[in-house]
Enzyme design. Structure first.
Site, PDB file in Angstrom:
ATOM      1  N   LYS A  32       0.977  -1.295   0.043  1.00 52.22           N
ATOM      2  CA  LYS A  32       0.027   0.053  -0.056  1.00 52.22           C
ATOM      3  C   LYS A  32       0.819   1.346  -0.031  1.00 52.22           C
ATOM      4  O   LYS A  32       0.722   2.289  -0.592  1.00 52.22           O
ATOM      5  CB  LYS A  32      -0.862   0.109   1.302  1.00 52.22           C
ATOM      6  CG  LYS A  32      -1.512   1.303   1.540  1.00 52.22           C
ATOM      7  CD  LYS A  32      -2.555   1.347   2.755  1.00 52.22           C
ATOM      8  CE  LYS A  32      -1.752   1.805   3.730  1.00 52.22           C
ATOM      9  NZ  LYS A  32      -1.498   3.227   4.156  1.00 52.22           N
ATOM     10  N   ASN A  33       1.948   1.238   0.829  1.00 52.19           N
ATOM     11  CA  ASN A  33       2.757   2.219   0.934  1.00 52.19           C
ATOM     12  C   ASN A  33       3.809   2.834   0.137  1.00 52.19           C
ATOM     13  O   ASN A  33       4.407   3.727   0.096  1.00 52.19           O
ATOM     14  CB  ASN A  33       3.306   2.393   2.370  1.00 52.19           C
ATOM     15  CG  ASN A  33       2.219   2.752   3.541  1.00 52.19           C
ATOM     16  OD1 ASN A  33       1.061   3.220   3.050  1.00 52.19           O
ATOM     17  ND2 ASN A  33       2.589   2.409   4.725  1.00 52.19           N
ATOM     18  N   ARG A 101      -4.535  10.401   3.995  1.00 52.27           N
ATOM     19  CA  ARG A 101      -3.257  11.085   4.172  1.00 52.27           C
ATOM     20  C   ARG A 101      -2.518  11.284   2.828  1.00 52.27           C
ATOM     21  O   ARG A 101      -2.101  12.238   2.585  1.00 52.27           O
ATOM     22  CB  ARG A 101      -2.629  10.544   5.426  1.00 52.27           C
ATOM     23  CG  ARG A 101      -1.027  11.069   5.202  1.00 52.27           C
ATOM     24  CD  ARG A 101      -1.026  12.082   6.051  1.00 52.27           C
ATOM     25  NE  ARG A 101       0.686  12.639   6.441  1.00 52.27           N
ATOM     26  CZ  ARG A 101       0.451  13.801   6.953  1.00 52.27           C
ATOM     27  NH1 ARG A 101      -0.314  14.724   7.427  1.00 52.27           N
ATOM     28  NH2 ARG A 101       2.003  13.950   6.935  1.00 52.27           N
ATOM     29  N   PRO A 131       0.982  16.862  11.038  1.00 54.08           N
ATOM     30  CA  PRO A 131       0.813  18.184  10.104  1.00 54.08           C
ATOM     31  C   PRO A 131       1.358  18.121   8.796  1.00 54.08           C
ATOM     32  O   PRO A 131       2.037  17.047   8.526  1.00 54.08           O
ATOM     33  CB  PRO A 131       1.718  19.182  10.952  1.00 54.08           C
ATOM     34  CG  PRO A 131       2.554  18.194  11.989  1.00 54.08           C
ATOM     35  CD  PRO A 131       1.488  17.111  12.062  1.00 54.08           C
ATOM     36  N   ASP A 133       3.941  20.282   7.615  1.00 55.12           N
ATOM     37  CA  ASP A 133       4.901  21.668   7.277  1.00 55.12           C
ATOM     38  C   ASP A 133       6.209  20.861   6.671  1.00 55.12           C
ATOM     39  O   ASP A 133       6.794  21.792   5.866  1.00 55.12           O
ATOM     40  CB  ASP A 133       5.189  22.113   8.808  1.00 55.12           C
ATOM     41  CG  ASP A 133       5.635  21.080   9.902  1.00 55.12           C
ATOM     42  OD1 ASP A 133       4.906  19.671   9.738  1.00 55.12           O
ATOM     43  OD2 ASP A 133       6.462  21.281  10.498  1.00 55.12           O
ATOM     44  N   VAL A 336       7.235   7.777  16.711  1.00 57.13           N
ATOM     45  CA  VAL A 336       6.930   8.394  15.438  1.00 57.13           C
ATOM     46  C   VAL A 336       5.701   9.175  15.386  1.00 57.13           C
ATOM     47  O   VAL A 336       5.386  10.141  15.309  1.00 57.13           O
ATOM     48  CB  VAL A 336       7.036   7.466  14.421  1.00 57.13           C
ATOM     49  CG1 VAL A 336       6.554   7.847  12.868  1.00 57.13           C
ATOM     50  CG2 VAL A 336       8.093   6.496  14.163  1.00 57.13           C
TER      51      VAL A 336
HETATM   52  C1  EPZ Z   1       3.894   7.171   5.895  1.00 57.90           C
HETATM   53  O1  EPZ Z   1       2.904   8.292   6.407  1.00 57.90           O
HETATM   54  C2  EPZ Z   1       2.899   6.158   5.650  1.00 57.90           C
HETATM   55  N1  EPZ Z   1       1.855   6.158   4.845  1.00 57.90           N
HETATM   56  C3  EPZ Z   1       2.646   5.611   7.149  1.00 57.90           C
HETATM   57  O2  EPZ Z   1       1.786   4.439   7.288  1.00 57.90           O
HETATM   58  C4  EPZ Z   1       3.810   5.325   8.344  1.00 57.90           C
HETATM   59  O3  EPZ Z   1       3.193   5.029   9.466  1.00 57.90           O
HETATM   60  C5  EPZ Z   1       4.596   6.533   7.992  1.00 57.90           C
HETATM   61  O4  EPZ Z   1       4.933   6.976   6.769  1.00 57.90           O
HETATM   62  C6  EPZ Z   1       5.962   6.439   9.079  1.00 57.90           C
HETATM   63  O5  EPZ Z   1       6.575   5.330   8.691  1.00 57.90           O
HETATM   64  C7  EPZ Z   1       2.136   6.076   3.473  1.00 57.90           C
HETATM   65  O6  EPZ Z   1       3.241   5.967   3.190  1.00 57.90           O
HETATM   66  C8  EPZ Z   1       0.842   6.328   2.806  1.00 57.90           C
HETATM   67  P1  EPZ Z   1       5.560  10.774   8.085  1.00 57.90           P
HETATM   68  P2  EPZ Z   1       3.448   9.680   6.320  1.00 57.90           P
HETATM   69  O7  EPZ Z   1       5.524  11.875   7.269  1.00 57.90           O
HETATM   70  O8  EPZ Z   1       4.330  10.053   5.361  1.00 57.90           O
HETATM   71  C9  EPZ Z   1       5.365  14.029  11.449  1.00 57.90           C
HETATM   72  C10 EPZ Z   1      -0.026   3.020   7.547  1.00 57.90           C
HETATM   73  O9  EPZ Z   1      -0.730   2.534   8.459  1.00 57.90           O
HETATM   74  N2  EPZ Z   1       5.430  14.947  10.151  1.00 57.90           N
HETATM   75  O10 EPZ Z   1       7.061   9.850   7.802  1.00 57.90           O
HETATM   76  O11 EPZ Z   1       2.546  10.434   6.624  1.00 57.90           O
HETATM   77  C11 EPZ Z   1       4.181  13.143  11.472  1.00 57.90           C
HETATM   78  O12 EPZ Z   1       3.147  13.897  12.073  1.00 57.90           O
HETATM   79  C12 EPZ Z   1       0.635   4.512   7.620  1.00 57.90           C
HETATM   80  O13 EPZ Z   1       0.227   2.222   6.390  1.00 57.90           O
HETATM   81  C13 EPZ Z   1       5.237  16.239  10.430  1.00 57.90           C
HETATM   82  O14 EPZ Z   1       5.398  16.852  11.549  1.00 57.90           O
HETATM   83  O15 EPZ Z   1       4.392   9.728   7.646  1.00 57.90           O
HETATM   84  C14 EPZ Z   1       4.527  11.916  12.184  1.00 57.90           C
HETATM   85  O16 EPZ Z   1       4.704  12.070  13.540  1.00 57.90           O
HETATM   86  C15 EPZ Z   1       0.032   5.215   8.807  1.00 57.90           C
HETATM   87  N3  EPZ Z   1       5.123  17.210   9.432  1.00 57.90           N
HETATM   88  C16 EPZ Z   1       6.205  12.006  11.608  1.00 57.90           C
HETATM   89  O17 EPZ Z   1       6.401  13.200  11.177  1.00 57.90           O
HETATM   90  C17 EPZ Z   1       5.241  16.702   8.121  1.00 57.90           C
HETATM   91  O18 EPZ Z   1       4.847  17.773   7.252  1.00 57.90           O
HETATM   92  C18 EPZ Z   1       6.387  10.793  10.647  1.00 57.90           C
HETATM   93  O19 EPZ Z   1       5.251  11.211   9.546  1.00 57.90           O
HETATM   94  C19 EPZ Z   1       5.080  15.608   7.804  1.00 57.90           C
HETATM   95  C20 EPZ Z   1       5.235  14.451   8.933  1.00 57.90           C
END
Ligand code: EPZ
Length: 429
Positions: A32-33, A101, A131, A133, A336
């Protein structure tokens, strides 16, 4: 997968008869990811692109609806997703952006192709504030103007230009967004503190096959040299390492012997390092992983989630379920997402003893669980609760299971084919 949707108030529930061992063989489909960003990347060309072996899950259906709304002639052909034609619309429909998302992953592509992109703040699993950002910082560094108008994010650009971009956190989505936006930008881009997940490597592989010039994917420094255009291709994404992990955790929790084909050792080695017991064996050879379990696990020690190559946060709920079935202490630290423990309150209904201190959870397993009534709050939490219900003695129910359909194709059929007893009931109010 018929999309009944929660809008109609329709809820779906699993009835599970626990205590049954799992036996048999499973083949993994595309992850999926990785499929979601690949669909976004395919819009960087108007030539036909085929992404093979895509799971029939809600998030992929939602992504298809979004890209069709943007003007792509996208459709599903069996297990393949086909996209063709130039996108023309710069607005992601709000009701679709709120559902997922990954809608945010489209912004880099839309900016690259249209010079403009508008969306509302994305939805997705309620596991934290989530977020955007870091995404906006990256796209802004490439020359996009970022405006926040009410709950709308508007990005405009009269031509993206390569830049050196340091991410404050190795965000998977932000890394992917910047990679896609930089692919057709003028000049060279360097992403520092990039995410290193295998899905990033898969995206870079597909983009490079389309004619991009990306190096360093899988490390924390990724370089992209902008090119003029990309071509359409046929691409097979990597298998789903989280579905693999879910199957491994379920087999260890329930007992039995399950073989997972197209499952490289990297999908199981982090679990083998934790699940140490002479009553359980996880073996990977020639791309096949075999899991055998015939006893009760001791506690799993301390497990910390984090950016790859640390323990994946998407496997946190599943390992908590396994810990609840074990006979001993497990400490889980979620680094995370700030709100990814909703499943623990449900696990307690099956008899697990759990204490939560901020992002740390202490789970004391008694070696068994007893069936109960639970609710899935998010995708991976729901998968973890299903594992616990399958391992528990007696009957359980799990409501709100449509959230699990976001990331698993017919999860109840997958496990029933291995010997579990799970029936899906649709409850129309
Ligand atoms: C991807 O989400 C995955 N989704 C998530 O899988 C996965 O948990 C995550 O990466 C971490 O590995 C997809 O790929 C579709 P991040 P993503 O940006 O990109 C913070 C599942 O169950 N953050 O790495 O949204 C965020 O809040 C899903 O399959 C900011 O603060 O994750 C989080 O605390 C859930 N600002 C951390 O970083 C931003 O602009 C990691 O988020 C972006 C993220």
């Amino acid at each position: 997968m018929p999309d009944l949707g929660e809008k109609a108030g329709v809820m779906e529930r699993f009835d599970i008869e626990g205590g049954r061992k799992l036996w048999g063989s499973v083949r993994l489909k595309g992850a999926k990811n990785t499929v979601l960003p690949l669909i976004a990347a395919s819009l960087l060309t108007d030539e036909e692109t085929v992404i093979r072996d895509c799971p029939d899950i809600v998030d992929v259906s939602t992504m298809l609806k979004i890209v069709r709304a943007l003007g792509s002639a996208a459709y599903r052909d069996g297990d393949d997703i086909v996209t063709r034609g130039r996108i023309t619309n710069f607005e992601i429909p709000k009701e679709l952006a709120c559902e997922m998302r990954s809608s945010v992953f489209l912004l880099g592509t839309m900016l690259s192709v249209l010079g403009r992109a508008e969306t509302t703040f994305p939805g997705g699993c309620a596991i934290g504030a989530r977020p955007v950002d870091i995404h906006m910082h990256g796209l802004g560094a490439l020359g996009a103007k970022v405006e926040y108008i009410g709950d709308t994010i508007r990005l405009t650009s009269d031509g993206l230009k390569g830049a050196d971009i340091k991410l404050s956190f190795p965000s998977v989505g932000a890394t992917e967004n910047v990679m896609m936006a930089a692919t057709l930008a003028r000049g060279e881009t360097t992403i520092i503190n990039a995410a290193r997940e295998p899905e990033i490597v898969d995206l870079a592989n597909m983009l490079n096959m389309m004619g991009a010039k990306i190096s360093g994917a899988g490390t924390s420094v990724i370089k992209i040299i902008g090119v003029d255009a990309l071509r359409g291709i046929k691409y097979t994404p990597m298998p789903d390492r989280i579905v693999a992990g879910t199957l491994i955790a379920a087999t260890v929790a329930c007992g039995g012997r399950v073989e997972i084909t197209n499952c490289p050792e990297s999908f199981s080695d982090y679990l083998s390092a934790i699940i140490k017991s002479d009553t359980c064996n996880i073996c990977s050879k020639y791309g096949i992983t075999t899991v055998e379990s015939y006893g009760i696990l001791p506690g799993l020690g301390t497990i910390e989630t984090g950016p790859y190559p640390m323990f994946p946060t998407d496997m946190q709920a599943q390992i908590c379920a396994l810990a609840a079935c074990s006979d001993g202490e497990t400490t889980v630290i979620e680094n995370v997402f700030e709100n990814r423990y909703a499943h623990l309150y449900e696990l307690e209904k099956l008899g697990a003893k759990i204490s939560i201190y901020g992002n740390m959870a202490k789970i004391t397993g008694k070696g068994f669980l007893v069936g109960g009534d639970m609710m899935a709050h998010d995708l991976r939490g729901g998968a973890g609760l299903l594992i616990a219900a399958m391992a528990a003695a007696g009957k359980s129910t799990l409501s709100n299971v449509r959230v699990i359909d976001r990331g698993y194709e017919n999860i109840e059929k997958m496990f029933s084919a291995l010997g579990a007893k799970i029936t899906r009931t649709i409850i129309i109010p």
